[in-house]
Design a protein around this motif. Structure first.
Motif, mmCIF file in Angstrom:
data_model
loop_
_atom_site.group_PDB
_atom_site.id
_atom_site.type_symbol
_atom_site.label_atom_id
_atom_site.label_comp_id
_atom_site.label_asym_id
_atom_site.label_seq_id
_atom_site.Cartn_x
_atom_site.Cartn_y
_atom_site.Cartn_z
ATOM 1 N N TYR A 1 2.714 4.243 10.888
ATOM 2 C CA TYR A 1 1.632 4.954 10.198
ATOM 3 C C TYR A 1 0.592 5.448 11.196
ATOM 4 C CZ TYR A 1 -1.923 6.513 7.100
ATOM 5 O OH TYR A 1 -2.828 7.340 6.482
ATOM 6 N N SER B 1 0.790 -3.352 -7.381
ATOM 7 C CA SER B 1 0.613 -3.517 -5.933
ATOM 8 C C SER B 1 -0.407 -2.517 -5.387
ATOM 9 C CB SER B 1 1.943 -3.382 -5.205
ATOM 10 O OG SER B 1 2.628 -2.237 -5.622
ATOM 11 N N PHE C 1 -3.241 6.127 3.830
ATOM 12 C CA PHE C 1 -2.639 6.409 2.523
ATOM 13 C C PHE C 1 -1.337 5.635 2.454
ATOM 14 C CE2 PHE C 1 0.666 8.384 0.064
ATOM 15 C CZ PHE C 1 0.055 8.638 -1.144
ATOM 16 N N ILE C 2 -1.128 4.924 1.366
ATOM 17 C CA ILE C 2 0.186 4.312 1.170
ATOM 18 C C ILE C 2 0.608 4.440 -0.279
ATOM 19 C CG2 ILE C 2 -0.794 1.958 0.935
ATOM 20 C CD1 ILE C 2 1.912 0.958 2.190
ATOM 21 N N GLN C 3 1.854 4.877 -0.448
ATOM 22 C CA GLN C 3 2.427 4.903 -1.797
ATOM 23 C C GLN C 3 3.105 3.562 -2.016
ATOM 24 O OE1 GLN C 3 4.482 8.450 -3.080
ATOM 25 N NE2 GLN C 3 5.973 7.232 -4.215
ATOM 26 N N MET C 4 2.583 2.801 -2.966
ATOM 27 C CA MET C 4 3.099 1.456 -3.211
ATOM 28 C C MET C 4 4.259 1.495 -4.198
ATOM 29 S SD MET C 4 1.474 -0.576 -1.177
ATOM 30 C CE MET C 4 1.706 -2.260 -1.790
ATOM 31 N N GLU C 5 4.837 0.331 -4.456
ATOM 32 C CA GLU C 5 6.027 0.259 -5.313
ATOM 33 C C GLU C 5 5.678 0.299 -6.797
ATOM 34 O OE1 GLU C 5 5.356 -1.701 -2.747
ATOM 35 O OE2 GLU C 5 5.200 -3.794 -3.320
ATOM 36 N N ASP C 6 4.426 0.130 -7.136
ATOM 37 C CA ASP C 6 3.987 0.211 -8.533
ATOM 38 C C ASP C 6 2.463 0.164 -8.553
ATOM 39 O OD1 ASP C 6 3.251 -2.486 -8.165
ATOM 40 O OD2 ASP C 6 5.102 -3.222 -9.037
ATOM 41 N N ARG D 1 9.583 -1.811 4.228
ATOM 42 C CA ARG D 1 8.650 -1.138 5.131
ATOM 43 C C ARG D 1 8.656 -1.770 6.519
ATOM 44 N NH1 ARG D 1 5.133 -1.874 0.473
ATOM 45 N NH2 ARG D 1 5.356 0.038 -0.729
ATOM 46 N N HIS E 1 7.677 -6.808 -4.773
ATOM 47 C CA HIS E 1 6.848 -6.639 -3.571
ATOM 48 C C HIS E 1 7.562 -7.191 -2.332
ATOM 49 C CE1 HIS E 1 4.106 -5.663 -6.683
ATOM 50 N NE2 HIS E 1 3.937 -6.902 -7.068
ATOM 51 N N GLY F 1 -2.428 -4.324 2.115
ATOM 52 C CA GLY F 1 -3.715 -3.631 2.223
ATOM 53 C C GLY F 1 -4.541 -4.154 3.385
ATOM 54 N N ALA G 1 1.339 -7.684 -1.598
ATOM 55 C CA ALA G 1 0.670 -6.391 -1.806
ATOM 56 C C ALA G 1 -0.782 -6.447 -1.310
ATOM 57 C CB ALA G 1 0.731 -6.004 -3.281
ATOM 58 N N ALA H 1 -3.357 -3.725 -3.115
ATOM 59 C CA ALA H 1 -3.530 -3.221 -1.747
ATOM 60 C C ALA H 1 -4.956 -2.713 -1.524
ATOM 61 C CB ALA H 1 -2.512 -2.133 -1.447
#
Lengths: 383, 280
Positions: free
Chosen positions: B261, A63, A55-60, B112, B105, B79, B75, A67
């Motif tokens: 993570y 993205s 799980f990742i909370q992205m910047e918007d 991160r 980004h 992923g 981005a 992702a």
């Protein structure tokens, strides 16, 4: 084996979507908080680390969409969830996923728009954006549940269809279904049929990443899986190499369209209620279909032969069924929480064989059964 | 081009689309030499590009390559890296790609400290669209969209990445081809967000309007103006004027996001197995 009581839950639509995603094998979620979809992200943030997923909370939302495409390219089953403003931001990369043929699922919980609109109020104004939101000609698969149980089932189906067709699949909830709490009996994991993307056989020297096989879809090689190739949003040949050749471009775009259009039989879903002898057909989807069902029932009590037709796959739209309906009903009423977006589609398939009346509501309120009942009566009496 | 480097190009991918005198090919060769020296299996390497002249490099080379949307390469790469942490992930972007449309980004990937190796080829303009000004265009420069000289201040992209949390920040130039390769290898050794700005030349989009337009003269300018960071720091103010530091500019120690993570996930998973409450 778990008893029904053990598997029964009281759950809201958003939770059912998230539960189903895990059951469907989703192991990657990227998203950005937005009302009224946020519960899905919160659930995934709790659950995915426990199952070894990400799980990742992205910047918007841009993205987030990027992702999940990246993750899917490595072989993950990846989804995101959002609402109108975020869905708008995702459109460019949704088009990328179409062009590069990357399976992924986008859940859009519809609220009243345009713009920030009414964040906590329901709407169905994104059905045409789901169809044509990203630029260029492209296929789309969009499913629309009208109950908590169906939210679960269609989430599994959306993940499966994405894998089957190597294309983004959109699940369109409205705020009512997303926040509605209902009893749901969760299926046992072994009863859930999962579809996984077809991968190339090992050591196939003839493998080309964009050459379809007999199921209409090119087998998909994971990044790191040994078939190094290029992935691009540019027009590309069967190797994935960019091309400016009109022949290559024309063949690619039409293949992208037909890979879905040729298999609509696997995708179409709809539901009928009291349609057999209906003189007036109500067309409704999502939460509005619940009101419509009640209205139809009440009309029957008034001796009006009304019925309900509910498209579940909004895209591709099962228009043949409308064509057939239009030959035997006096009138079709399309009830929806937008200015008549699907009414136009219904009219196109009705082809002038019967009138199509739009019952449109765009004030952030669910259309009530009484409103639909009244319209049925008006149409019936010719008022 | 030496044969050993030629082998990294996909069959049929040459000739490339870059203009004569462009610096991107030089930087790409530095990149390929570094990868060759590191000895990675090509299957284990992913190279992600955005949109622009620099990013187009990814389509030519024989790795797992992803040519993404404008500004979003980081981005997509996030992923890829999170879903398959064993991959070595490189990102190649241009200055407009990384600093303008992809600026957000860039900040958050650096914050991160995710283990990505980022190469920004800075040629001062949007080359692909015909030489418009970017956030890295020197103030006052003439470009297709700043015919009277660009008004905006130039972004200091290395300071931005360092402030945002990148743990390896460096700069090189197309002229300093050997240094570029060394910095790429040092960046790979850093488990975290590694960022290298490579100042390059666009004779077509920048040189012709601002001079010199001769590629050799532009490379000479890079040679004359770039000073190794240690030396640059000791230059008197007068001498430092108009020059810029190259080499490693900033280093920090911080855990990589992928490791953090996976650690959290494994602890949370164990908690569940040992009867921890799974609050659903």
């Amino acid at each position: 084996m778990a008893s029904v009581m053990q598997m029964a839950r009281l759950m809201q639509g958003n939770e059912a979507v998230a539960e189903a995603a895990i059951a469907a094998g989703v192991n990657f979620y990227a998203g950005y908080p937005i009302t009224p979809s946020t519960e899905i992200a919160e659930f995934m943030a709790r659950k995915l680390p426990l199952t070894g997923g990400v799980f990742i909370q992205m910047e918007d939302e841009i993205s987030s969409m990027a992702a999940i495409i990246g993750a899917s390219l490595t072989g993950a089953k990846a989804i995101t969830a959002t609402s109108g403003p975020g869905f708008s931001l995702m459109q460019e990369n949704i088009g990328y996923a179409v062009m590069a043929e990357v399976p992924c699922v986008i859940i859009n919980v519809m609220r009243l728009g345009p713009s920030t609109g009414m964040p906590t109020a329901p709407g169905q104004g994104d059905v045409m954006q789901a169809r044509w939101g990203t630029h260029g000609d492209h296929p789309v698969i969009a499913l629309c549940p009208s109950s908590v149980t169906e939210s679960y089932e269609l989430t599994v189906r959306a993940v499966n269809l994405a894998e089957r067709f190597r294309t983004p699949v959109i699940l369109l909830l409205d705020e009512v279904v997303a926040h509605l709490r209902e009893r749901i009996i969760l299926p046992a994991q072994e009863d859930i049929k999962l579809i996984n993307r077809v991968k190339p056989a090992g050591n196939d020297s003839s493998y080309l990443p964009y050459r379809p096989i007999d199921n209409g879809i090119p087998p998909m090689s994971d990044i790191g899986g040994g078939y190094r190739h290029n992935v691009t949003g540019l027009v590309h040949d069967e190797r994935g190499i960019p091309s400016n050749d009109p022949g290559v471009a024309g063949a690619l775009i039409s293949r992208l369209m037909t890979k879905v259009a040729d298999y609509t039989g696997e995708i179409y879903m709809s539901d009928g209620y009291l349609l057999e002898d209906a003189e007036i057909a109500v067309v409704a989807y999502g939460a509005v279909a619940r009101s419509a069902r009640r209205a139809v029932k009440e009309a029957r009590q008034d001796q009006i032969a009304a019925g309900l037709w509910r498209p579940v796959s909004l895209w591709p739209f099962p228009g043949k069924e409308i064509e057939e309906l239009s030959r035997r009903v006096r009138c079709i009423i399309v009830a929806e929480m937008n200015s008549g977006q699907m009414a136009g589609e219904v009219e196109r398939h009705a082809g002038g064989r019967c009138p199509v009346v739009s019952l449109a509501k765009v004030n952030g309120e669910l259309i009530a059964p009484g409103e639909i009942h009244r319209r049925i009566r008006e149409v019936y009496t010719g008022a | 081009m030496p044969d050993v480097i030629k082998e990294y190009f996909r069959p049929g991918s040459l000739p490339h689309m870059w203009c004569p005198g462009c610096g991107t090919g030089i930087v790409l060769q530095s990149f390929l030499r570094a990868i060759h020296h590191l000895g990675y299996r090509r299957d284990d390497v992913a190279v992600v590009g955005g949109i622009g002249c620099s990013a187009r490099a990814v389509s030519y080379i024989d790795f797992n390559t992803v040519h993404t949307t404008h500004g979003r390469a980081l981005a997509f790469a996030t992923g890829i890296k999170l879903a398959k942490p064993d991959l070595q992930v490189f990102v190649i972007m241009g200055d407009g790609d990384a600093a303008a449309i992809g600026g957000n980004h860039l900040i958050h990937s650096a914050r991160r400290n995710i283990d990505l190796n980022v190469l920004v080829i800075n040629n001062s303009v949007y080359g692909m669209t015909g030489g418009q000004c970017s956030p890295l265009t020197p103030t006052g420069s003439r470009t297709a969209t700043s015919p009277y000289g660009s008004l905006e201040r130039q972004l200091n992209i290395v300071n931005l990445v360092a402030a945002a949390g990148g743990t390896f920040v460096a700069r090189s130039t197309a002229y300093h081809a050997k240094l570029t390769g060394e910095l790429i290898e040092q960046g790979v050794a850093n488990k975290g967000f590694s960022f290298i700005e490579v100042i390059s030349q666009c004779p077509t989009g920048f040189g012709r309007k601002n001079g010199p337009s001769d590629p050799a003269a532009m490379l000479q300018w890079q040679k004359d103006k770039a000073v190794m960071a240690e030396k640059y720091g000791k230059l008197p103010e007068e001498e430092a004027k108009g020059k810029f530091p190259i080499g490693v500019l900033f280093r920090d120690e911080a855990p990589d996001y992928t490791d953090i993570y996976l650690g959290m996930s494994s602890r949370a998973g164990r908690g569940k197995e040992s009867g921890g409450k799974d609050n659903d």
